[in-house]
Design a protein around this motif. Structure first.
Motif, short mmCIF file in Angstrom:
data_model
loop_
_atom_site.label_atom_id
_atom_site.label_comp_id
_atom_site.label_asym_id
_atom_site.label_seq_id
_atom_site.Cartn_x
_atom_site.Cartn_y
_atom_site.Cartn_z
N ALA A 116 -0.94 11.55 -10.22
CA ALA A 116 -1.83 12.71 -10.13
C ALA A 116 -1.08 14.03 -10.16
O ALA A 116 -1.67 15.07 -10.48
CB ALA A 116 -2.66 12.62 -8.85
N ASN A 117 0.23 14.01 -9.85
CA ASN A 117 0.97 15.27 -9.70
C ASN A 117 2.23 15.35 -10.56
O ASN A 117 3.08 16.20 -10.30
CB ASN A 117 1.35 15.45 -8.22
CG ASN A 117 0.15 15.60 -7.32
OD1 ASN A 117 -0.39 16.68 -7.15
ND2 ASN A 117 -0.27 14.49 -6.73
N ALA A 118 2.34 14.51 -11.55
CA ALA A 118 3.58 14.44 -12.34
C ALA A 118 3.85 15.69 -13.16
O ALA A 118 5.01 16.03 -13.41
CB ALA A 118 3.55 13.22 -13.26
N ASN A 119 2.81 16.37 -13.62
CA ASN A 119 2.98 17.60 -14.41
C ASN A 119 3.94 17.41 -15.58
O ASN A 119 4.85 18.22 -15.81
CB ASN A 119 3.46 18.76 -13.52
CG ASN A 119 2.43 19.16 -12.50
OD1 ASN A 119 1.23 19.15 -12.77
ND2 ASN A 119 2.88 19.50 -11.29
N GLY A 120 3.75 16.31 -16.30
CA GLY A 120 4.55 16.05 -17.49
C GLY A 120 5.79 15.22 -17.26
O GLY A 120 6.39 14.72 -18.21
N LYS A 121 6.20 15.06 -16.01
CA LYS A 121 7.34 14.20 -15.72
C LYS A 121 6.91 12.74 -15.87
O LYS A 121 5.79 12.37 -15.51
CB LYS A 121 7.89 14.47 -14.32
CG LYS A 121 8.57 15.83 -14.19
CD LYS A 121 9.08 16.05 -12.79
CE LYS A 121 10.02 17.26 -12.72
NZ LYS A 121 9.42 18.50 -13.23
N GLU A 123 0.82 -1.21 0.00
CA GLU A 123 0.00 0.00 0.00
C GLU A 123 0.86 1.26 0.00
O GLU A 123 0.52 2.25 -0.64
CB GLU A 123 -0.93 -0.01 1.22
CG GLU A 123 -1.80 1.22 1.38
CD GLU A 123 -2.84 1.41 0.27
OE1 GLU A 123 -3.50 2.47 0.27
OE2 GLU A 123 -2.98 0.52 -0.60
N GLU A 124 2.01 1.23 0.70
CA GLU A 124 2.91 2.38 0.68
C GLU A 124 3.39 2.67 -0.74
O GLU A 124 3.36 3.82 -1.19
CB GLU A 124 4.11 2.11 1.59
CG GLU A 124 3.79 2.11 3.07
CD GLU A 124 4.95 1.66 3.93
OE1 GLU A 124 4.88 1.86 5.16
OE2 GLU A 124 5.94 1.11 3.39
N GLY A 125 3.83 1.64 -1.44
CA GLY A 125 4.27 1.82 -2.82
C GLY A 125 3.15 2.30 -3.72
O GLY A 125 3.36 3.15 -4.60
N ARG A 126 1.96 1.75 -3.50
CA ARG A 126 0.81 2.16 -4.30
C ARG A 126 0.45 3.62 -4.06
O ARG A 126 0.14 4.37 -5.02
CB ARG A 126 -0.39 1.27 -3.98
CG ARG A 126 -1.58 1.46 -4.93
CD ARG A 126 -2.88 1.02 -4.30
NE ARG A 126 -3.24 1.87 -3.16
CZ ARG A 126 -3.78 3.09 -3.28
NH1 ARG A 126 -3.99 3.63 -4.48
NH2 ARG A 126 -4.08 3.79 -2.20
N ARG A 127 0.49 4.05 -2.80
CA ARG A 127 0.14 5.45 -2.47
C ARG A 127 1.11 6.43 -3.12
O ARG A 127 0.70 7.48 -3.62
CB ARG A 127 0.11 5.65 -0.95
CG ARG A 127 -1.06 4.97 -0.27
CD ARG A 127 -0.95 5.11 1.25
NE ARG A 127 -1.29 6.46 1.70
CZ ARG A 127 -1.21 6.87 2.97
NH1 ARG A 127 -0.76 6.03 3.90
NH2 ARG A 127 -1.54 8.09 3.30
N ILE A 128 2.40 6.08 -3.10
CA ILE A 128 3.39 6.94 -3.76
C ILE A 128 3.13 7.02 -5.26
O ILE A 128 3.17 8.10 -5.87
CB ILE A 128 4.81 6.41 -3.49
CG1 ILE A 128 5.27 6.78 -2.07
CG2 ILE A 128 5.81 6.94 -4.52
CD1 ILE A 128 5.57 8.26 -1.87
N ALA A 129 2.85 5.86 -5.88
CA ALA A 129 2.58 5.85 -7.32
C ALA A 129 1.32 6.64 -7.66
O ALA A 129 1.28 7.38 -8.65
CB ALA A 129 2.45 4.40 -7.80
N GLU A 130 0.30 6.49 -6.84
CA GLU A 130 -0.96 7.21 -7.08
C GLU A 130 -0.73 8.73 -7.02
O GLU A 130 -1.22 9.47 -7.88
CB GLU A 130 -1.98 6.79 -6.04
CG GLU A 130 -3.35 7.44 -6.20
CD GLU A 130 -4.34 6.96 -5.16
OE1 GLU A 130 -5.51 6.72 -5.53
OE2 GLU A 130 -3.97 6.85 -3.98
N TRP A 131 0.02 9.17 -6.01
CA TRP A 131 0.30 10.61 -5.91
C TRP A 131 1.13 11.08 -7.10
O TRP A 131 0.88 12.14 -7.66
CB TRP A 131 1.04 10.91 -4.60
CG TRP A 131 1.19 12.38 -4.34
CD1 TRP A 131 0.34 13.19 -3.64
CD2 TRP A 131 2.24 13.24 -4.83
NE1 TRP A 131 0.80 14.49 -3.64
CE2 TRP A 131 1.96 14.55 -4.37
CE3 TRP A 131 3.38 13.02 -5.60
CZ2 TRP A 131 2.78 15.63 -4.66
CZ3 TRP A 131 4.20 14.11 -5.89
CH2 TRP A 131 3.90 15.39 -5.42
N MET A 132 2.12 10.29 -7.49
CA MET A 132 2.97 10.64 -8.63
C MET A 132 2.15 10.83 -9.89
O MET A 132 2.31 11.83 -10.61
CB MET A 132 4.03 9.56 -8.84
CG MET A 132 4.95 9.80 -10.02
SD MET A 132 5.90 8.32 -10.45
CE MET A 132 4.60 7.28 -11.17
#
Length: 326
Positions: A160-165, A149-158
């Motif tokens: 949603a917030n990557a802004n093209g990265k 779940e920790e890895g999933r939460r980081i990926a989910e935030w990424m």
């Protein structure tokens, strides 16, 4: 003396019954007598980073608070030494062992040795290979975070917030450890099939700051277009920040930096703009670990997994949460 067929059958049946009884006894978890105080062991995997130090302080503080005798060992990052540490605790006659297994498979013999000696084991932070040892049968339970779940939460935030990265370097934890396996799985599974993101490289940094820096330097040289670094813990993320700065890149701006653990140092780095998001892995095990031991002694049913709640830090809450970080 003539032995009849009936005598043979009786003897065979008695041997089979004895064998069954032995197997049944071995299948049962060792009991823990109901007492006011205990002599217990805590087999720590290492003490070379703030997370482990916070966990150890929590365990030692709780033992002192309750008046329990705590036999503490530090395996210094060696699975072989940790097995020896557990065997030493068995020889010293501890009544229960709290074990933070360095790796999933090498610590199985230690768990089985404790079980054979009649000493229950509670796993903390890291789990073991479930095909080789089972909660409720070979050890009492696992207490810790949900690493997937920790890895999933980081990926989910990424996402949603990557802004093209989109081009990712992953710094993995210790090979064969449950947090490394699961934090990778949670992250990789979430981005699988998402064509917007590319995992350029994934390599172990052994949860170590300097090794994380060295690996990040090598991978950044091989992949200068990387714009996201996901580290399985704070130590490697902080090492990666040094590598980024040495390469003339601005961490948190040119390259998104993501981590798991949530120590005070990295929460401050969020405030400083060098880290973008961190999923906490709560190290304060003492109260829950000792409460679980008492519950087990009282004969209560113990879940196979007891999950610690984890915070999540971003620029939106880092300043307010900094005093609460370990």
């Amino acid at each position: 003396m003539t032995i009849s067929r009936r005598d043979v059958l009786i003897a065979s049946a008695a041997a089979a019954a004895a064998s069954l009884a032995a197997r049944m006894a071995l299948a049962e978890l060792p009991k823990l007598a109901k007492k006011d105080t205990y002599k217990v062991g805590f087999a720590q995997t290492e003490s070379n980073n703030p997370w482990r130090i916070a966990q150890t302080n929590s365990m030692q503080g709780e033992a002192e608070k309750r008046g329990w005798q705590l036999v503490y060992t530090d395996a210094a990052g060696s699975a072989a030494k940790q097995v020896a540490d557990v065997n030493s605790m068995i020889a010293q006659g501890v009544e229960l062992i709290f074990l933070a297994p360095r790796e999933e498979k090498p610590l199985i013999p230690a768990i089985m040795a404790a079980k054979a000696a009649g000493i229950p084991v509670i796993l903390l932070d890291r789990n073991v290979d479930q095909t080789l040892a089972t909660a409720g049968e070979d050890y009492v339970c696992f207490i810790g975070s949900d690493f997937v779940e920790e890895g999933r939460r980081i990926a989910e935030w990424m996402v949603a917030n990557a802004n093209g990265k989109s081009k990712i370097i992953q710094l993995e934890g210790t090979t064969g450890s449950s947090p490394a396996n699961d934090r990778k799985k949670g992250f990789d599974d979430f981005i699988a099939g998402n064509g917007a993101f590319t995992l350029l490289a994934s390599q172990t940094g052994d949860f170590n700051r300097d090794k994380g820096r060295q690996v990040a330097e090598t991978l950044l040289q091989a992949h200068p277009d990387a714009d996201i670094i996901y580290a399985h813990n704070d130590e490697m993320a902080i090492g990666a920040i040094s590598a980024l700065e040495a390469a003339g890149k601005k961490p948190g701006t040119d390259v998104m930096v993501l981590s798991i653990d949530g120590g005070r140092e990295i929460v401050q780095l969020i405030i400083d703009g060098k880290v973008n998001a961190v999923c906490e892995c709560n190290p304060r095990f003492g109260p829950k670990a000792f409460d679980t031991a008492v519950a087990y002694a009282n004969g209560e049913a113990i879940p196979a997994k007891i999950i610690n709640p984890d915070n999540f830090y971003t620029i939106e809450n880092a300043a307010a949460e900094l005093p609460n970080a370990y």
